[in-house]
Write a protein that holds these residues in place. Structure first.
Motif, mmCIF file in Angstrom:
data_model
loop_
_atom_site.group_PDB
_atom_site.id
_atom_site.type_symbol
_atom_site.label_atom_id
_atom_site.label_comp_id
_atom_site.label_asym_id
_atom_site.label_seq_id
_atom_site.Cartn_x
_atom_site.Cartn_y
_atom_site.Cartn_z
ATOM 1 N N ILE A 12 -23.585 22.428 -20.849
ATOM 2 C CA ILE A 12 -22.773 23.681 -20.992
ATOM 3 C C ILE A 12 -23.389 24.661 -20.130
ATOM 4 C CG2 ILE A 12 -22.232 25.295 -22.880
ATOM 5 C CD1 ILE A 12 -22.295 22.989 -25.092
ATOM 6 N N GLU A 13 -24.400 25.154 -20.012
ATOM 7 C CA GLU A 13 -25.068 26.014 -19.368
ATOM 8 C C GLU A 13 -24.918 25.691 -18.001
ATOM 9 O OE1 GLU A 13 -29.017 26.293 -20.962
ATOM 10 O OE2 GLU A 13 -28.495 27.268 -22.615
ATOM 11 N N ALA A 14 -25.023 24.398 -17.513
ATOM 12 C CA ALA A 14 -24.845 24.205 -16.172
ATOM 13 C C ALA A 14 -23.258 24.624 -15.715
ATOM 14 C CB ALA A 14 -25.382 22.603 -15.874
ATOM 15 N N SER A 15 -22.376 24.448 -16.500
ATOM 16 C CA SER A 15 -21.095 24.444 -16.223
ATOM 17 C C SER A 15 -20.724 25.995 -16.291
ATOM 18 C CB SER A 15 -20.119 23.871 -17.543
ATOM 19 O OG SER A 15 -20.308 22.593 -17.770
ATOM 20 N N GLY A 16 -21.602 26.889 -16.528
ATOM 21 C CA GLY A 16 -21.514 28.438 -16.252
ATOM 22 C C GLY A 16 -20.942 28.761 -17.629
ATOM 23 N N ALA A 17 -21.128 28.208 -19.028
ATOM 24 C CA ALA A 17 -20.530 28.681 -20.152
ATOM 25 C C ALA A 17 -21.765 28.982 -21.170
ATOM 26 C CB ALA A 17 -19.655 27.627 -20.790
ATOM 27 N N THR A 18 -21.456 29.825 -22.305
ATOM 28 C CA THR A 18 -22.410 29.988 -23.202
ATOM 29 C C THR A 18 -22.129 29.176 -24.494
ATOM 30 O OG1 THR A 18 -21.144 31.941 -23.700
ATOM 31 C CG2 THR A 18 -22.951 32.422 -22.040
ATOM 32 N N GLY A 19 -20.974 28.637 -24.750
ATOM 33 C CA GLY A 19 -20.642 27.833 -25.783
ATOM 34 C C GLY A 19 -19.697 26.529 -25.447
ATOM 35 N N ALA A 20 -19.801 25.816 -26.214
ATOM 36 C CA ALA A 20 -18.901 24.419 -26.060
ATOM 37 C C ALA A 20 -17.557 24.646 -25.925
ATOM 38 C CB ALA A 20 -19.134 23.532 -27.146
ATOM 39 N N ALA A 21 -17.118 25.709 -26.764
ATOM 40 C CA ALA A 21 -15.340 26.046 -26.533
ATOM 41 C C ALA A 21 -15.113 26.329 -25.254
ATOM 42 C CB ALA A 21 -15.100 26.761 -27.706
ATOM 43 N N GLU A 22 -15.834 26.797 -24.566
ATOM 44 C CA GLU A 22 -15.412 27.695 -23.147
ATOM 45 C C GLU A 22 -15.125 26.305 -22.146
ATOM 46 O OE1 GLU A 22 -18.265 30.622 -21.561
ATOM 47 O OE2 GLU A 22 -18.873 30.871 -23.805
ATOM 48 N N ILE A 23 -15.804 25.155 -22.492
ATOM 49 C CA ILE A 23 -15.455 24.143 -21.751
ATOM 50 C C ILE A 23 -14.092 23.486 -22.059
ATOM 51 C CG2 ILE A 23 -16.424 21.831 -21.024
ATOM 52 C CD1 ILE A 23 -18.156 23.960 -20.502
ATOM 53 N N ALA A 24 -13.428 23.867 -23.308
ATOM 54 C CA ALA A 24 -12.161 23.045 -23.639
ATOM 55 C C ALA A 24 -11.293 23.572 -22.747
ATOM 56 C CB ALA A 24 -11.877 23.633 -25.057
ATOM 57 N N VAL A 25 -10.325 22.812 -22.470
ATOM 58 C CA VAL A 25 -9.176 22.970 -21.262
ATOM 59 C C VAL A 25 -8.058 23.315 -22.579
ATOM 60 C CG1 VAL A 25 -7.565 22.201 -19.592
ATOM 61 C CG2 VAL A 25 -9.950 21.862 -19.303
ATOM 62 N N ILE A 26 -7.618 24.612 -22.545
ATOM 63 C CA ILE A 26 -6.573 25.075 -23.577
ATOM 64 C C ILE A 26 -5.492 25.821 -22.785
ATOM 65 C CG2 ILE A 26 -6.246 26.179 -25.818
ATOM 66 C CD1 ILE A 26 -9.055 25.558 -26.425
ATOM 67 N N LEU B 79 -20.258 8.658 -18.310
ATOM 68 C CA LEU B 79 -19.164 9.186 -19.448
ATOM 69 C C LEU B 79 -19.594 10.635 -19.702
ATOM 70 C CD1 LEU B 79 -18.672 6.217 -21.575
ATOM 71 C CD2 LEU B 79 -16.875 7.235 -20.329
ATOM 72 N N PRO B 80 -19.756 11.651 -18.751
ATOM 73 C CA PRO B 80 -20.051 12.948 -19.215
ATOM 74 C C PRO B 80 -19.169 13.579 -20.129
ATOM 75 C CG PRO B 80 -19.251 13.040 -17.058
ATOM 76 C CD PRO B 80 -19.281 11.524 -17.378
ATOM 77 N N PHE B 81 -19.724 14.605 -21.229
ATOM 78 C CA PHE B 81 -18.840 15.040 -22.093
ATOM 79 C C PHE B 81 -19.452 16.491 -22.203
ATOM 80 C CE2 PHE B 81 -18.263 16.277 -26.716
ATOM 81 C CZ PHE B 81 -17.166 16.495 -26.388
ATOM 82 N N LEU B 82 -18.409 17.385 -22.025
ATOM 83 C CA LEU B 82 -18.870 18.767 -22.051
ATOM 84 C C LEU B 82 -19.600 19.196 -20.762
ATOM 85 C CD1 LEU B 82 -19.842 19.651 -26.086
ATOM 86 C CD2 LEU B 82 -17.684 20.064 -24.731
ATOM 87 N N ALA B 83 -19.373 18.730 -19.803
ATOM 88 C CA ALA B 83 -19.601 18.883 -18.451
ATOM 89 C C ALA B 83 -18.664 19.487 -17.854
ATOM 90 C CB ALA B 83 -20.455 17.778 -17.809
ATOM 91 N N GLY B 84 -18.429 20.848 -17.483
ATOM 92 C CA GLY B 84 -17.470 21.350 -16.709
ATOM 93 C C GLY B 84 -17.339 21.046 -15.263
ATOM 94 N N PRO B 85 -16.257 21.551 -14.357
ATOM 95 C CA PRO B 85 -16.348 21.048 -12.908
ATOM 96 C C PRO B 85 -17.447 21.504 -12.402
ATOM 97 C CG PRO B 85 -14.120 21.835 -13.624
ATOM 98 C CD PRO B 85 -15.118 22.016 -14.829
ATOM 99 N N ARG B 86 -18.089 22.780 -12.589
ATOM 100 C CA ARG B 86 -19.112 23.228 -11.789
ATOM 101 C C ARG B 86 -20.354 22.229 -12.111
ATOM 102 N NH1 ARG B 86 -22.004 29.349 -13.057
ATOM 103 N NH2 ARG B 86 -24.003 28.645 -12.215
ATOM 104 N N ALA B 87 -20.682 21.780 -13.268
ATOM 105 C CA ALA B 87 -21.777 21.080 -13.833
ATOM 106 C C ALA B 87 -21.693 19.684 -12.906
ATOM 107 C CB ALA B 87 -21.855 20.815 -15.229
ATOM 108 N N LEU B 88 -20.384 19.179 -12.913
ATOM 109 C CA LEU B 88 -20.158 18.043 -12.194
ATOM 110 C C LEU B 88 -20.275 17.866 -10.678
ATOM 111 C CD1 LEU B 88 -16.789 16.647 -13.782
ATOM 112 C CD2 LEU B 88 -19.123 15.597 -14.380
ATOM 113 N N ALA B 89 -19.924 19.040 -10.079
ATOM 114 C CA ALA B 89 -19.859 19.095 -8.893
ATOM 115 C C ALA B 89 -21.372 19.427 -8.089
ATOM 116 C CB ALA B 89 -19.012 20.057 -8.304
ATOM 117 N N GLU B 90 -21.906 20.215 -9.028
ATOM 118 C CA GLU B 90 -23.438 20.927 -8.435
ATOM 119 C C GLU B 90 -24.656 19.797 -8.915
ATOM 120 O OE1 GLU B 90 -23.852 24.862 -9.409
ATOM 121 O OE2 GLU B 90 -21.851 25.506 -8.285
#
Length: 310
Positions: A249-263, A180-191
């Motif tokens: 968050i960093e592995a997702s290529g983001a600097t903050g948690a809000a960047e992971i949010a899908v809005i 159940l990963p949370f705040l892990a974007g597509p890049r972090a998941l895939a890589e």
């Protein structure tokens, strides 16, 4: 791909009647599942059992119970009871929790967390599968002088772990049914995340793990994206101070948690859901869908239901 939403968290608290009403709304919108966070307030498996029994057809889950301060025998009883009450639609999520909450809240030293997770899962699986255990580890003991099986708790409760780091992913691949990963974007998941847990499962001779991605997100008008993202930054800031989330968050290529949010609008959010699927997510569960108020929540659930049915 199945899609779901969270209905309970540490920050959003509703009466049980309101939660049941919203769960019906989620089901009627076409969503597959509703998940409940564990806090110091409601007991997540109990709330899931109530909702699942009141709302036929909706899968329910805990995301997720910290293993510190709990015992496999008690968690097995909770999970099997919820499974029997819902007719086989309960999903158990486990987590390591955080050092601060463990030590400040329970007064328990946060020592050897990965080792405890491994022993917890090793003891829990036979309890859920056969109602018996005879486990004697370094960190815990679980034995059953008589059966711990709950009648009607079938199929066996699936166990998922809020895992994102290399060690917890290895343990989860070997002993759990998914993550159940949370705040892990597509890049972090895939890589990072999906390859690691899948390799561990393959090495252990287990089926491909479920990847249930928990994603903060909401449908809103394009003109409102900046304001909603600012609110998301406030709500999610605390996770940036927790090492496991920080790394995700960093592995997702983001600097903050809000960047992971899908809005964004329906088209933008649907595109992001597809990105998660392409990254290896088998299921996507949206959290924080109330960020843009009631109208935004309704729009978000309507879209997710359409995508789930499609």
């Amino acid at each position: 791909m199945t899609l779901g939403v969270t209905l309970g968290s540490t920050t959003v608290r509703r009466t049980i009647d309101t939660t049941v009403r919203l769960a019906r709304e989620a089901r009627d919108a076409g969503l597959h599942s509703a998940w409940f966070g564990q806090s110091f307030a409601y007991d997540s498996p109990s709330l899931a059992a109530i909702v699942g029994r009141e709302v036929p057809g909706l899968h329910v889950g805990s995301a997720a119970l910290p293993v510190f301060g709990r015992h496999p025998l008690l968690v097995s009883s909770q999970a099997q009871t919820a499974q029997a009450a819902t007719g086989g639609r309960y999903h158990l999520g486990l987590a390591l929790g955080t050092r601060h909450l463990t030590e400040a809240g329970f007064g328990i030293p946060y020592r050897r967390p990965v080792g405890l997770l491994r022993e917890f899962l090793t003891a829990l699986r036979p309890l859920l599968e056969t109602g018996t255990a005879d486990f004697h580890g370094e960190l815990l003991t679980a034995t059953t002088p008589y059966s711990a099986e709950v009648p009607g708790a079938r199929p066996t409760v699936p166990v998922l772990v809020a895992a994102m780091g290399p060690q917890t992913l290895r343990v989860s691949g070997e002993l759990a049914d998914g993550i159940l990963p949370f705040l892990a974007g597509p890049r972090a998941l895939a890589e990072h995340i999906v390859p690691a847990v899948t390799a561990a499962a393959e090495a252990a001779g287990r089926p491909a793990p479920r990847i249930v991605a928990l994603v903060p997100g909401v449908v809103t008008a394009r003109s409102g994206v900046a304001g909603v993202r600012e609110r998301a930054a406030g709500e999610l800031a605390l996770y940036e101070r927790i090492p496991s989330y920080r790394r995700a968050i960093e592995a997702s290529g983001a600097t903050g948690a809000a960047e992971i949010a899908v809005i964004g609008d329906e088209e933008a959010v649907a595109a992001e859901v597809r990105r998660y699927r392409e990254a290896g997510a088998t299921e996507v569960v949206f959290t924080a869908t109330e960020l843009d108020g009631e109208e935004g929540r309704v729009r978000t659930w309507r879209l997710l239901g359409e995508l789930s049915r499609g």
